[in-house]
Design a protein around this motif. Structure first.
Motif, PDB file in Angstrom:
ATOM      1  N   LEU A  73       0.337  -1.270  -0.020  1.00 29.96           N
ATOM      2  CA  LEU A  73      -0.332  -0.168  -0.469  1.00 29.96           C
ATOM      3  C   LEU A  73       1.003   1.693  -0.183  1.00 29.96           C
ATOM      4  CD1 LEU A  73      -2.906  -0.977   2.607  1.00 29.96           C
ATOM      5  CD2 LEU A  73      -3.430  -0.699  -0.235  1.00 29.96           C
ATOM      6  N   ASP A  74       1.669   1.243   0.712  1.00 30.62           N
ATOM      7  CA  ASP A  74       2.915   1.996  -0.161  1.00 30.62           C
ATOM      8  C   ASP A  74       3.406   2.731  -0.884  1.00 30.62           C
ATOM      9  OD1 ASP A  74       4.182  -0.293   0.146  1.00 30.62           O
ATOM     10  OD2 ASP A  74       6.629   0.682   0.700  1.00 30.62           O
ATOM     11  N   SER A  95      -0.139 -10.564 -11.674  1.00 29.43           N
ATOM     12  CA  SER A  95       0.499 -12.105 -11.597  1.00 29.43           C
ATOM     13  C   SER A  95       1.866 -11.354 -10.415  1.00 29.43           C
ATOM     14  CB  SER A  95       1.237 -12.273 -12.180  1.00 29.43           C
ATOM     15  OG  SER A  95       2.677 -11.611 -12.962  1.00 29.43           O
ATOM     16  N   ALA A  96       2.118 -12.325  -9.753  1.00 33.42           N
ATOM     17  CA  ALA A  96       3.685 -12.459  -8.532  1.00 33.42           C
ATOM     18  C   ALA A  96       4.874 -11.676  -9.678  1.00 33.42           C
ATOM     19  CB  ALA A  96       3.575 -13.925  -7.700  1.00 33.42           C
ATOM     20  N   GLU A  97       4.800 -12.193 -10.813  1.00 34.56           N
ATOM     21  CA  GLU A  97       6.441 -12.303 -11.436  1.00 34.56           C
ATOM     22  C   GLU A  97       5.613 -10.397 -12.510  1.00 34.56           C
ATOM     23  OE1 GLU A  97       8.051 -13.529 -15.714  1.00 34.56           O
ATOM     24  OE2 GLU A  97       7.162 -14.815 -15.050  1.00 34.56           O
ATOM     25  N   ILE A  98       6.643  -9.434 -12.579  1.00 33.77           N
ATOM     26  CA  ILE A  98       5.862  -8.337 -12.277  1.00 33.77           C
ATOM     27  C   ILE A  98       7.385  -7.682 -13.436  1.00 33.77           C
ATOM     28  CG2 ILE A  98       6.429  -5.567 -12.188  1.00 33.77           C
ATOM     29  CD1 ILE A  98       6.297  -6.256  -9.198  1.00 33.77           C
ATOM     30  N   SER A  99       6.441  -8.566 -15.100  1.00 37.99           N
ATOM     31  CA  SER A  99       6.639  -8.448 -16.577  1.00 37.99           C
ATOM     32  C   SER A  99       5.542  -8.023 -17.173  1.00 37.99           C
ATOM     33  CB  SER A  99       7.433  -9.396 -16.389  1.00 37.99           C
ATOM     34  OG  SER A  99       6.387 -10.489 -17.310  1.00 37.99           O
ATOM     35  N   LEU A 138      -0.636  -1.602 -17.387  1.00 32.93           N
ATOM     36  CA  LEU A 138       0.572  -2.779 -17.390  1.00 32.93           C
ATOM     37  C   LEU A 138       1.255  -2.808 -17.761  1.00 32.93           C
ATOM     38  CD1 LEU A 138      -2.365  -5.082 -16.119  1.00 32.93           C
ATOM     39  CD2 LEU A 138      -0.363  -4.405 -14.432  1.00 32.93           C
ATOM     40  N   GLN A 139       1.797  -1.554 -19.167  1.00 30.30           N
ATOM     41  CA  GLN A 139       2.699  -1.671 -20.594  1.00 30.30           C
ATOM     42  C   GLN A 139       3.436  -0.624 -19.943  1.00 30.30           C
ATOM     43  OE1 GLN A 139       0.362  -2.503 -24.312  1.00 30.30           O
ATOM     44  NE2 GLN A 139      -1.428  -3.141 -22.791  1.00 30.30           N
ATOM     45  N   SER A 140       3.550   0.082 -18.955  1.00 25.57           N
ATOM     46  CA  SER A 140       4.330   1.566 -18.128  1.00 25.57           C
ATOM     47  C   SER A 140       5.447   0.764 -18.142  1.00 25.57           C
ATOM     48  CB  SER A 140       3.619   1.758 -17.058  1.00 25.57           C
ATOM     49  OG  SER A 140       4.215   0.493 -16.334  1.00 25.57           O
ATOM     50  N   SER A 190       5.040  -0.343  -9.535  1.00 27.36           N
ATOM     51  CA  SER A 190       4.617   0.791  -9.878  1.00 27.36           C
ATOM     52  C   SER A 190       3.142   0.970  -9.187  1.00 27.36           C
ATOM     53  CB  SER A 190       4.182   0.983 -11.440  1.00 27.36           C
ATOM     54  OG  SER A 190       3.087   0.018 -11.933  1.00 27.36           O
ATOM     55  N   ALA A 191       2.918   2.334  -9.313  1.00 25.31           N
ATOM     56  CA  ALA A 191       1.326   2.393  -8.515  1.00 25.31           C
ATOM     57  C   ALA A 191       0.057   1.826  -9.264  1.00 25.31           C
ATOM     58  CB  ALA A 191       0.775   3.929  -8.752  1.00 25.31           C
ATOM     59  N   GLY A 192       0.217   1.531 -11.203  1.00 25.49           N
ATOM     60  CA  GLY A 192      -0.515   1.147 -11.296  1.00 25.49           C
ATOM     61  C   GLY A 192      -0.647  -0.877 -11.071  1.00 25.49           C
ATOM     62  N   VAL A 193       0.384  -1.254 -10.957  1.00 28.48           N
ATOM     63  CA  VAL A 193       0.755  -2.088 -10.350  1.00 28.48           C
ATOM     64  C   VAL A 193       0.244  -3.278  -8.981  1.00 28.48           C
ATOM     65  CG1 VAL A 193       2.463  -4.401 -10.072  1.00 28.48           C
ATOM     66  CG2 VAL A 193       2.560  -2.807 -11.891  1.00 28.48           C
ATOM     67  N   VAL A 194       0.070  -2.202  -8.294  1.00 31.70           N
ATOM     68  CA  VAL A 194      -0.270  -2.225  -6.607  1.00 31.70           C
ATOM     69  C   VAL A 194      -2.110  -2.356  -6.576  1.00 31.70           C
ATOM     70  CG1 VAL A 194      -0.944  -1.319  -4.654  1.00 31.70           C
ATOM     71  CG2 VAL A 194       1.435  -1.474  -5.829  1.00 31.70           C
TER      72      VAL A 194
END
Length: 440
Positions: free
Chosen positions: A95-96, A161-165, A137-139, A148-152
């Motif tokens: 959340l941070d 997903s757990a993997e950030i790609s 998710l394409q930033s 990123s804030a978008g991922v959160v």
């Protein structure tokens, strides 16, 4: 700083006072710890699931909107997948890193999803929100593997997903969209009405007499020991599970064994003084009939060479304690059961054509143990659906195909055709990693 409007308190006493106010106070352990904005707070009720059930029940009883509110209430009919729950928990853990536009409602709904609960209203908004924000998710941050804030935001909505790609996050978003759209279609077609599924779930009432439908339940015929002690004290003890004993044929086409060590980790992690969740002893799975608590020391659990042994201290001045003790002492209640989730499992297709498929439960998350008068397994269709959910996620086979094959007696043939895909070690590890990320 406490967040009183969210029932997040700085002190245990405040949480216990709130528990008394909303009706979930049982003893001095009627609180749990919750993380919010990187800090830990005290909340009312022994578990967050109990808190959700009680507070949603209160809203349903008092909200003046009436019938229009029905789609806002929690639906026990909608089963939240493990990957959606894991994503929501990831969002809560980060959340941070969220954007300035985050609102308390999104956080509250994410906490509910992480605990396996979702409203029909949230489900309908979820699919549309993910589709609108898919581009986040394409930033460049996602391309660089950064949170990123978008991922959160996507995680908080059960997406990603757990993997950030970019590829993994988009695949996860599409997976959540597909699940939500399927559930919405079922709701629109009337398949998720209580009348349609009342044979598949225990109850849609907040005060349940059995664990919530997201948990499995297993039963054994038990030999209890019931001992009266000095004054009003007594002890009951028995086995909730026996290791390496094959079950009856479940769901029509497989047998199950609980393996030695299946409870080791959950006993270390749950019910400690600092853990978020407890393990309870209940009578016949009723949350109104608490017999003991691992955190309070009135429930003792241990794995031995035979199985999962439990011992409960009773206070015979408490009416339902006295009733439970007398029924066990008289021999009216002769069975034990436990409520759990499967964390790690192994499926085996036997060479002998007469032997059913074997499911071995290697690791569990334990919620409760219960003396019970009912020596029966869950409805076979429920058993199959919950058991095959893990196999479906592990293998990529459609859940409906597995259930249909099981009902038609062709489960073994289907698994033999897909043997390399299903029992591939890498695929099994990916599923285990996913489940280990679920909130504890």
């Amino acid at each position: 700083m406490a967040y009183i409007d969210l029932d997040l308190f700085d002190s245990k006493d405040d949480a216990l006072n709130k528990a008394k106010e909303i009706g979930c106070f049982i003893d001095e352990d009627s609180f749990h710890i919750s993380d919010y904005k990187g800090k830990q707070f005290f909340m009312p009720c022994s578990t967050h699931q109990e808190y959700i059930e009680i507070t949603e029940y209160m809203l349903e009883e008092t909200d003046p909107v009436g019938e229009e509110y029905s789609s806002q209430t929690r639906s026990e009919h909608i089963e939240v997948p493990d990957y959606v729950r894991a994503n929501a928990q990831r969002g809560l853990d980060n959340l941070d890193r969220a954007g300035d536009g985050l609102v308390d409602k999104t956080i509250s709904e994410a906490r509910a999803m992480a605990n396996g609960s979702i409203t029909e209203d949230k489900l309908r908004r979820l699919s549309a929100w993910i589709k609108r924000h898919r581009g986040d998710l394409q930033s460049e941050q996602v391309k660089d593997g950064e949170i990123s804030a978008g991922v959160v935001a996507h995680w908080l909505w059960g997406s990603g997903s757990a993997e950030i790609s970019v590829g993994s996050m988009l695949d996860g978003a599409d997976r959540t969209i597909a699940w939500a759209d399927r559930e919405i279609s079922k709701l629109d077609d009337g398949e998720r009405t209580l009348e349609k599924i009342n044979e598949k779930i225990f109850s849609s009432e907040p005060k349940q007499v059995r664990p919530t439908p997201t948990h499995d339940v297993r039963y054994i015929v038990n030999e209890f020991e019931a001992r009266a002690l000095d004054g009003s004290k007594a002890v009951i003890s028995g086995y909730a599970s026996v290791f390496d004993r094959s079950s009856q044929v479940l769901g029509g086409g497989f047998v199950e064994q609980i393996k030695r060590g299946a409870f080791t980790k959950t006993l270390q992690e749950r019910g400690t003084k600092t853990s978020r969740d407890d393990i309870k002893a209940l009578f016949n799975h009723s949350t109104d009939l608490v017999l003991g608590s691992k955190r309070a020391g009135t429930l003792r659990l241990a794995e031995d060479s035979k199985g999962l042994h439990y011992e409960v201290d009773l206070d015979l001045d408490i009416t339902h304690h006295r009733s439970a003790f007398k029924m066990i002492e008289r021999g009216d209640v002769t069975n034990s059961s436990f409520g759990f989730d499967v964390i790690e499992e192994r499926w085996t297709v036997p060479d002998n054509s007469n032997d059913p498929v074997m499911r071995e439960v290697l690791e569990t998350r334990l919620y409760e143990v219960s003396p019970t008068p009912f020596p029966a397994y869950q409805d076979s269709s429920v058993m199959a659906e919950r058991s095959f959910k893990g196999l479906s996620e592990l293998s990529g086979l459609d859940l409906r195909d597995l259930i249909d094959a099981n009902e038609q007696g062709s489960l073994k043939e289907l698994l033999q055709k897909e043997d390399e895909k299903i029992f591939n070690a890498d695929a099994r590890k990916r599923r285990l990693d996913l489940l280990k990320n679920k909130t504890l």
